[in-house]
Design an enzyme around this catalytic site. Structure first.
Site, mmCIF file in Angstrom:
data_model
loop_
_atom_site.group_PDB
_atom_site.id
_atom_site.type_symbol
_atom_site.label_atom_id
_atom_site.label_comp_id
_atom_site.label_asym_id
_atom_site.label_seq_id
_atom_site.Cartn_x
_atom_site.Cartn_y
_atom_site.Cartn_z
ATOM 1 N N ALA A 197 19.198 40.826 -0.578
ATOM 2 C CA ALA A 197 19.619 42.088 -1.188
ATOM 3 C C ALA A 197 20.627 42.809 -0.300
ATOM 4 O O ALA A 197 21.562 43.432 -0.791
ATOM 5 C CB ALA A 197 18.403 42.984 -1.441
ATOM 6 N N GLN A 234 13.004 47.041 -4.567
ATOM 7 C CA GLN A 234 11.567 47.339 -4.507
ATOM 8 C C GLN A 234 10.968 47.553 -5.904
ATOM 9 O O GLN A 234 9.757 47.536 -6.057
ATOM 10 C CB GLN A 234 11.366 48.577 -3.628
ATOM 11 C CG GLN A 234 10.055 48.628 -2.893
ATOM 12 C CD GLN A 234 9.791 47.427 -2.018
ATOM 13 O OE1 GLN A 234 8.924 46.605 -2.329
ATOM 14 N NE2 GLN A 234 10.509 47.295 -0.917
ATOM 15 N N CYS A 253 12.804 46.984 7.782
ATOM 16 C CA CYS A 253 14.253 46.849 7.945
ATOM 17 C C CYS A 253 14.834 47.874 8.884
ATOM 18 O O CYS A 253 15.984 47.781 9.277
ATOM 19 C CB CYS A 253 14.943 46.952 6.597
ATOM 20 S SG CYS A 253 14.263 45.823 5.415
HETATM 21 C C1 LIG Z 1 13.666 44.791 1.335
HETATM 22 C C2 LIG Z 1 14.673 45.738 0.809
HETATM 23 C C3 LIG Z 1 16.039 45.509 0.971
HETATM 24 C C4 LIG Z 1 16.572 44.342 1.760
HETATM 25 O O1 LIG Z 1 16.311 43.135 1.128
HETATM 26 P P1 LIG Z 1 16.692 41.765 1.870
HETATM 27 O O2 LIG Z 1 16.670 40.749 0.786
HETATM 28 O O3 LIG Z 1 15.646 41.556 2.886
HETATM 29 O O4 LIG Z 1 18.045 41.948 2.455
HETATM 30 C C5 LIG Z 1 16.914 46.405 0.423
HETATM 31 N N1 LIG Z 1 16.490 47.477 -0.254
HETATM 32 C C6 LIG Z 1 15.189 47.741 -0.430
HETATM 33 C C7 LIG Z 1 14.772 48.941 -1.207
HETATM 34 C C8 LIG Z 1 14.237 46.878 0.090
HETATM 35 O O5 LIG Z 1 12.937 47.152 -0.078
#
Ligand SMILES: *Cc1c(COP(=O)(O)O)cnc(C)c1O
Length: 393
Positions: free
Chosen positions: A70, A180, A327
């Site tokens: 993401a 999410q 993150c």
């Molecule tokens: C986990 C998350 C991300 C990042 O996703 P990745 O695939 O790990 O890069 C971005 N936005 C939200 C709201 C998340 O929960």
């Protein structure tokens, strides 16, 4: 070890793992190989997955681009739009409690690309003020509106349909980080008026290392410059040999989510509500962060007055929960999401995020709740003793 941190990542569903297996053994073809069946098979599997990913959000197959996560999708949207259009001197409107991926990309854009970013605040429940968005989204000046669909730390769900309408009235594109929300609440890109949307496989029981970007087709045409140029994969928007096993797993994860979401959501919501009910019945001076009703059904972010959350987590060593988003856990300081709600640093350091999921059982919740209660009581009595000692000395 009991896992109650599904918002950080989810375990791979065994059905997803089974769907991926052939594509990491004898079916190893490159989906871009046009001259033999190894390639054709892989391409067919990718297109099948693309269908299921699109289907979950009511998008056309041709509107889905596969990426590595993401975070990559978010960077591709924000930077790719800025590169493709003359955004100089114009503004991106977003919110304070966005995910680090959006905030990090925005900071780079602000620093290097002559684009202004405006971060609109939220109230103490994490809610945006629609009038504030309507006031700040300005025709000709606002370049892009970016609003997280459901917050990863507190679960608050944003009124994206209304914000998308405001954006469109001002002739601006609407982008949402739905990472999410996908698989937890129903998301319909058409009904919600979403132009661009990022999400990820590993938050919905798929593999790590695969993400998707939805790009609406039709008018007005959306132009994005690729960040990774190369062999023309993904309609030229994302070069590089496709991660076929990962993409197949993503497709299967979406297919399962679509089939089971409704039932799963209700089950998980009951467990989450039980967790909160029991903690509130047993512990004084605790509070819920975020809005109680309009919230992801699996998420509970709770503050424990007078308790340091990291100490509490260490004390409950067999329960995996978190103090903040995984993150942003490399950065120090309190959670920017909790600070956005108006919490003091001390309050923000007293909060724990519980996020439940597909494999959470009632026994696990009962055990975890007991553990939280006894740990909080013990830590509070210790701090009472040290306060008393300080008074004596
Ligand atoms: C986990 C998350 C991300 C990042 O996703 P990745 O695939 O790990 O890069 C971005 N936005 C939200 C709201 C998340 O929960």
């Amino acid at each position: 070890m009991i896992y109650i941190d599904y918002n950080a990542t989810t375990p791979l569903d065994t059905r997803v793992r089974d769907s991926m297996r052939p594509w990491s053994s004898d079916k190893f073809g490159n989906a871009s190989s046009r001259d033999h069946a190894f390639g054709w098979d892989a391409e067919e599997a990718v297109e099948d997955a693309r269908f299921h990913v699109g289907n979950l959000i009511n998008a056309k197959t041709s509107e889905i681009i596969f990426t590595s996560c993401a975070t990559e999708s978010i960077n591709l949207v924000l930077k790719g739009l800025v590169h493709a259009k003359d955004a100089n001197g114009r503004t991106i409107i977003t919110s304070v409690p966005e995910h680090e991926a959006v905030l990090g990309a925005c900071r780079q854009i602000e620093a290097r690309m002559g684009v202004k970013v405006q971060y609109l605040p939220v109230d103490r429940y994490g809610n945006i003020d629609l009038a504030d968005w309507a006031h700040n989204i300005i025709k000709g000046e606002t370049f892009l509106v970016s609003l997280i669909l459901a917050n990863n730390e507190i679960g608050t769900i944003n009124p994206i349909r209304e914000v998308a309408r405001i954006a469109h009235d001002a002739g601006t594109l609407f982008f949402t980080d739905a990472t999410q929300a996908i698989g937890k609440i129903s998301v319909d890109v058409r009904a919600d008026g979403i132009d661009l949307m990022a999400f990820s496989a590993h938050k919905i029981y798929g593999p790590k290392g695969v993400g998707a970007l939805f790009i609406r087709s039709g008018e007005p045409k959306i132009e994005i410059e690729p960040l990774i140029a190369g062999g023309g994969q993904e309609r030229g928007l994302r070069g590089g040999t496709l991660n076929v096993p990962g993409i197949v797993g993503f497709g299967e994860a979406c297919r399962i989510a679509q089939m089971e979401m409704e039932e799963e959501t209700e089950r998980v919501r009951k467990l989450r509500d039980k967790l909160e009910r029991t903690l509130f019945a047993e512990l004084p001076d605790i509070w819920i962060n975020g809005q109680k009703s309009n919230r992801l059904p699996n998420t509970s972010n709770i503050g424990f007055s007078g308790v340091d959350a990291r100490t509490l987590i260490r004390d409950m060593h067999d329960i995996a929960v978190s103090t903040r988003s995984a993150c942003s856990s490399s950065s120090t300081g309190p959670s920017h999401v909790l600070k956005a709600l108006g919490l003091t640093d001390e309050q923000a350091y007293s909060c724990i995020r519980f996020s439940l999921g597909r494999f959470t059982t009632e026994e696990e919740i009962d055990y975890a709740v007991k553990k939280v209660i006894s740990s909080v009581r013990r830590l509070r009595s210790h701090s009472m003793i040290s306060i008393t000692n300080e008074r004596i000395h």
